[in-house]
Design a protein around this motif. Structure first.
Motif, mmCIF file in Angstrom:
data_model
loop_
_atom_site.group_PDB
_atom_site.id
_atom_site.type_symbol
_atom_site.label_atom_id
_atom_site.label_comp_id
_atom_site.label_asym_id
_atom_site.label_seq_id
_atom_site.Cartn_x
_atom_site.Cartn_y
_atom_site.Cartn_z
ATOM 1 N N GLN A 28 12.441 10.391 5.251
ATOM 2 C CA GLN A 28 12.719 10.461 3.812
ATOM 3 C C GLN A 28 13.197 9.109 3.289
ATOM 4 O OE1 GLN A 28 15.357 13.758 3.166
ATOM 5 N NE2 GLN A 28 13.829 15.276 3.749
ATOM 6 N N ALA A 29 14.015 8.437 4.082
ATOM 7 C CA ALA A 29 14.475 7.112 3.677
ATOM 8 C C ALA A 29 13.308 6.133 3.596
ATOM 9 C CB ALA A 29 15.525 6.605 4.661
ATOM 10 N N ALA A 30 12.394 6.214 4.567
ATOM 11 C CA ALA A 30 11.229 5.322 4.565
ATOM 12 C C ALA A 30 10.336 5.575 3.361
ATOM 13 C CB ALA A 30 10.435 5.510 5.862
ATOM 14 N N LEU A 31 10.124 6.839 3.008
ATOM 15 C CA LEU A 31 9.270 7.163 1.869
ATOM 16 C C LEU A 31 9.917 6.768 0.549
ATOM 17 C CD1 LEU A 31 7.918 10.576 3.141
ATOM 18 C CD2 LEU A 31 6.508 8.624 2.495
ATOM 19 N N ARG A 32 11.233 6.931 0.443
ATOM 20 C CA ARG A 32 11.916 6.493 -0.772
ATOM 21 C C ARG A 32 11.798 4.981 -0.933
ATOM 22 N NH1 ARG A 32 15.741 10.561 0.601
ATOM 23 N NH2 ARG A 32 16.996 9.041 1.731
ATOM 24 N N GLU A 33 11.824 4.280 0.183
ATOM 25 C CA GLU A 33 11.760 2.823 0.142
ATOM 26 C C GLU A 33 10.364 2.331 -0.210
ATOM 27 O OE1 GLU A 33 13.268 -1.179 0.970
ATOM 28 O OE2 GLU A 33 14.155 0.744 0.425
ATOM 29 N N HIS A 34 9.320 3.009 0.309
ATOM 30 C CA HIS A 34 7.958 2.486 0.181
ATOM 31 C C HIS A 34 7.054 3.306 -0.735
ATOM 32 C CE1 HIS A 34 8.492 -0.531 3.367
ATOM 33 N NE2 HIS A 34 9.276 0.363 3.923
ATOM 34 N N GLY A 35 7.457 4.534 -1.092
ATOM 35 C CA GLY A 35 6.606 5.372 -1.926
ATOM 36 C C GLY A 35 5.506 6.031 -1.113
ATOM 37 N N GLY A 36 5.063 7.206 -1.548
ATOM 38 C CA GLY A 36 3.968 7.866 -0.852
ATOM 39 C C GLY A 36 4.142 9.356 -0.719
ATOM 40 N N LEU A 37 3.607 9.899 0.357
ATOM 41 C CA LEU A 37 3.473 11.342 0.536
ATOM 42 C C LEU A 37 3.781 11.704 1.978
ATOM 43 C CD1 LEU A 37 2.177 14.090 -0.667
ATOM 44 C CD2 LEU A 37 0.073 13.287 0.427
ATOM 45 N N TRP A 38 4.471 12.841 2.176
ATOM 46 C CA TRP A 38 4.749 13.353 3.528
ATOM 47 C C TRP A 38 3.990 14.671 3.683
ATOM 48 C CZ3 TRP A 38 10.391 14.335 5.661
ATOM 49 C CH2 TRP A 38 10.303 14.645 7.026
ATOM 50 N N PHE A 39 3.103 14.711 4.678
ATOM 51 C CA PHE A 39 2.224 15.866 4.894
ATOM 52 C C PHE A 39 2.517 16.496 6.249
ATOM 53 C CE2 PHE A 39 -1.557 17.739 6.785
ATOM 54 C CZ PHE A 39 -2.047 18.547 5.776
ATOM 55 N N GLY A 40 2.476 17.845 6.288
ATOM 56 C CA GLY A 40 2.626 18.542 7.566
ATOM 57 C C GLY A 40 2.717 20.035 7.371
ATOM 58 N N SER A 62 0.834 -1.200 0.000
ATOM 59 C CA SER A 62 0.000 0.000 0.000
ATOM 60 C C SER A 62 0.869 1.252 0.000
ATOM 61 C CB SER A 62 -0.905 0.002 1.233
ATOM 62 O OG SER A 62 -1.724 -1.136 1.270
ATOM 63 N N ARG A 63 0.319 2.321 -0.565
ATOM 64 C CA ARG A 63 1.016 3.607 -0.518
ATOM 65 C C ARG A 63 1.060 4.093 0.919
ATOM 66 N NH1 ARG A 63 -0.435 9.488 -2.836
ATOM 67 N NH2 ARG A 63 -2.251 9.118 -1.535
ATOM 68 N N LEU A 64 2.089 4.852 1.258
ATOM 69 C CA LEU A 64 2.297 5.325 2.623
ATOM 70 C C LEU A 64 2.067 6.829 2.706
ATOM 71 C CD1 LEU A 64 3.291 4.830 5.542
ATOM 72 C CD2 LEU A 64 5.625 5.147 4.675
ATOM 73 N N ILE A 65 1.215 7.237 3.637
ATOM 74 C CA ILE A 65 1.013 8.656 3.933
ATOM 75 C C ILE A 65 1.635 8.922 5.303
ATOM 76 C CG2 ILE A 65 -0.639 10.540 4.236
ATOM 77 C CD1 ILE A 65 -0.717 9.363 1.448
ATOM 78 N N VAL A 66 2.723 9.673 5.321
ATOM 79 C CA VAL A 66 3.372 10.059 6.572
ATOM 80 C C VAL A 66 2.869 11.438 6.961
ATOM 81 C CG1 VAL A 66 5.568 10.725 7.628
ATOM 82 C CG2 VAL A 66 5.434 8.666 6.218
ATOM 83 N N ILE A 67 2.498 11.611 8.220
ATOM 84 C CA ILE A 67 2.029 12.909 8.707
ATOM 85 C C ILE A 67 2.833 13.257 9.953
ATOM 86 C CG2 ILE A 67 0.052 14.284 9.444
ATOM 87 C CD1 ILE A 67 -1.783 12.198 8.182
ATOM 88 N N SER A 68 3.460 14.423 9.920
ATOM 89 C CA SER A 68 4.216 14.903 11.074
ATOM 90 C C SER A 68 4.028 16.406 11.195
ATOM 91 C CB SER A 68 5.701 14.565 10.926
ATOM 92 O OG SER A 68 6.257 15.240 9.821
ATOM 93 N N ASN A 109 -9.075 3.624 7.008
ATOM 94 C CA ASN A 109 -7.767 3.050 6.676
ATOM 95 C C ASN A 109 -7.054 2.566 7.924
ATOM 96 O OD1 ASN A 109 -8.608 5.144 4.739
ATOM 97 N ND2 ASN A 109 -6.736 4.615 3.642
ATOM 98 N N ARG A 110 -6.024 1.745 7.704
ATOM 99 C CA ARG A 110 -5.132 1.399 8.792
ATOM 100 C C ARG A 110 -4.312 2.634 9.150
ATOM 101 N NH1 ARG A 110 -5.744 -3.279 11.394
ATOM 102 N NH2 ARG A 110 -3.494 -3.600 11.590
ATOM 103 N N LEU A 118 -6.393 13.799 0.502
ATOM 104 C CA LEU A 118 -5.172 13.213 -0.040
ATOM 105 C C LEU A 118 -5.041 11.730 0.270
ATOM 106 C CD1 LEU A 118 -2.607 16.019 0.952
ATOM 107 C CD2 LEU A 118 -3.975 15.827 -1.147
ATOM 108 N N VAL A 119 -5.875 11.226 1.152
ATOM 109 C CA VAL A 119 -5.768 9.840 1.605
ATOM 110 C C VAL A 119 -6.588 8.942 0.688
ATOM 111 C CG1 VAL A 119 -6.150 8.228 3.514
ATOM 112 C CG2 VAL A 119 -5.404 10.577 3.981
ATOM 113 N N GLY A 120 -5.904 8.036 -0.016
ATOM 114 C CA GLY A 120 -6.585 7.080 -0.876
ATOM 115 C C GLY A 120 -7.162 5.917 -0.093
ATOM 116 N N GLU A 121 -8.025 5.177 -0.742
ATOM 117 C CA GLU A 121 -8.770 4.117 -0.059
ATOM 118 C C GLU A 121 -7.873 3.030 0.514
ATOM 119 O OE1 GLU A 121 -12.098 0.914 -1.469
ATOM 120 O OE2 GLU A 121 -12.386 3.006 -2.114
ATOM 121 N N GLU A 122 -6.769 2.715 -0.156
ATOM 122 C CA GLU A 122 -5.893 1.630 0.273
ATOM 123 C C GLU A 122 -4.634 2.126 0.993
ATOM 124 O OE1 GLU A 122 -6.755 -1.538 0.010
ATOM 125 O OE2 GLU A 122 -8.650 -0.870 -0.902
ATOM 126 N N ASP A 123 -4.520 3.420 1.211
ATOM 127 C CA ASP A 123 -3.301 3.966 1.808
ATOM 128 C C ASP A 123 -3.146 3.557 3.270
ATOM 129 O OD1 ASP A 123 -2.747 5.219 -0.550
ATOM 130 O OD2 ASP A 123 -3.389 7.219 0.099
#
Length: 461
Positions: free
Chosen positions: A30-42, A2-8, A150-151, A122-127
């Motif tokens: 940043q390393a986690a997002l590069r590894e898994h793909g997704g979006l960082w919001f804050g 699943s795509r990853l949405i990081v929020i900080s 979502n989880r 911005l949050v998709g159904e499977e994110d």
């Protein structure tokens, strides 16, 4: 996956692929997002006269970011107020510095609402949604109230305080209940998890069954997930041209003296006053070693609008001046105290040039400086890590020289031990430390947490 949405709270927007002087959390995410793909919001770090919810997007270094601007009142009440005058000191066991103001609590709730409203589209159904740190504890509940199924996971980058301290917070029950909106809650160490368990069982009548924690009819998974660094990248940084130049500068300035180094944000949790006093005790107890060591403390300022932090800076300015005035000679200054940050490559070079690193916080969720110091060392001639027993990293890094930072005598003794340590012992300790830092790196940490978040066990459905 699943795509990853990081929020900080804050988002470090990458520039040109370089990490610059970003903190450990920024580099890790940043390393986690590069590894898994997704979006960082804050929050962007910028202010507007009136909140609009406009989103600024940026793509760079393999990371997509989405940021919003906040009002000045939001920053005063949410960030400088509840987050850093209430929760931060309380979570670091400094109830004497904790301020309880209704305006602070109101601003904290308002900004968490604004985060929830703005990130919702911005949050998709499977994110998978991964919320970070004490600034945003209520965000999971806010998202659930808006229909997000979502989880959602939450990771706390600070200690979790003992129940007797947490109950000093007027809204303590509401704050803990917010954590039960998440599916997985992560802590750095077993100590912080145990404190959370104690609150749930003693104050909420909840139960603990392995990793499953239940209260008020809701079960979550609470886990230990100690954060690591991007070890391979940091080891490479220590071999860079910038690192070699910084190392050469340090060797020239030290003129043959053993370098003792500390690198910390300017914060009362880092034990800088106690560290200075420990080094002063070392100089007092060992006059024969004066002039043979040089202590460099790098302490970039943080939260400068909070009065407590202004007081810390004033105190350390005076204390370092006093120590230098008492012990300095015409060709030697005992303490070099620098209030600025440095890029990672330069820091890696400084670490490698040091015989000793003093990483001695009074209380710390983890402390990534300890791991960075180990990763930066020369494998043939490593320095010695002196580490506080109150740092979260102490539970993983048992081959460091562990100290009680409140004891100036113990700190002084640890410096002597490190200076006198034979190369064979330094190698043995470092090899054990680097194996752990390599094995339990940021990718391991990310995988550990996200595997737990993706797992749909019967207890969590």
């Amino acid at each position: 996956m699943s795509r990853l949405i990081v929020i900080s709270n804050r988002v470090a927007v990458p520039k040109g692929g370089e990490s610059g002087n970003q903190g450990g959390l920024a580099v890790a995410l940043q390393a986690a997002l590069r590894e898994h793909g997704g979006l960082w919001f804050g929050w962007s770090g910028d202010t507007v006269e009136s909140f609009t919810g406009n989103i600024h997007r940026h793509e760079g270094a393999g990371v997509t970011t989405a940021t919003i601007d906040l009002e000045e009142q939001d920053i005063d009440e949410y960030y400088n107020g509840f987050a850093n005058r209430t929760l931060w000191p309380l979570f670091h066991y400094r109830i004497d510095l904790t301020e309880f103001e209704r305006d602070f609590a109101g601003g904290y709730a308002r900004v968490n609402d604004r985060f929830a409203d703005t990130v919702l589209p911005l949050v998709g159904e499977e994110d998978l949604v991964w919320v970070h740190d004490y600034h945003l504890i209520p965000l999971g509940r806010k998202l659930r109230e808006r229909g997000v199924s979502n989880r959602i996971g939450f990771f706390l980058h600070t200690p979790w305080p003992p129940t007797r301290l947490l109950t000093a917070l007027p809204s303590h029950r509401q704050l803990v209940e917010s954590l039960f909106a998440y599916d997985v809650v992560g802590f750095h160490t077993a100590d912080w998890l145990d404190s959370f368990h104690h609150y749930v069982t003693s104050m909420m009548g909840g139960t603990v069954d392995g990793e499953t924690v239940t209260a008020d009819g809701r079960s979550i998974r609470a886990i230990v997930a100690p954060i690591g660094i991007d070890t391979a990248e940091y080891e490479a940084a220590a071999e860079s041209a910038e690192a070699r130049f910084a190392r050469d500068r340090m060797h020239m300035s030290a003129t043959g003296r053993a370098l003792v180094v500390g690198v910390d944000r300017l914060d009362y949790s880092k034990g800088l006053r106690e560290r200075f006093l420990g080094y002063q005790r070392f100089l007092a107890n060992h006059p024969d070693r004066r002039g043979l060591t040089s202590f460099l403390q790098i302490a970039p300022p943080s939260r400068e609008k909070v009065d407590t932090y202004q007081a810390i800076r004033t105190d350390l300015d005076a204390l370092s001046g006093s120590i230098n005035g008492e012990y300095a000679d015409i060709d030697w200054t005992p303490i070099r105290y620098v209030n600025r940050g440095y890029p990672r490559e330069e820091l890696a070079g400084i670490y490698r040039s040091a015989r000793i690193a003093l990483v001695t916080p009074l209380r710390d969720g983890m402390n990534l400086v300890a791991k960075e110091f180990v990763a930066a060392q020369d494998p043939t001639d490593p320095g010695v890590l002196v580490l506080s027993v109150f740092a979260g990293a102490a539970q993983q890094m048992t081959e460091a020289v562990l100290v009680n930072p409140y004891s100036a005598e113990e700190m002084a003794d640890a410096i002597v031990t490190a200076l006198a340590m034979p190369r064979e012992e330094r190698l043995r300790r470092w090899q054990a430390l680097i194996e752990g830092v390599r094995r339990e790196d940021v990718f391991w940490w990310c995988g550990l947490f996200l595997d737990a978040l993706e797992a749909k066990t019967p207890e969590l459905v």
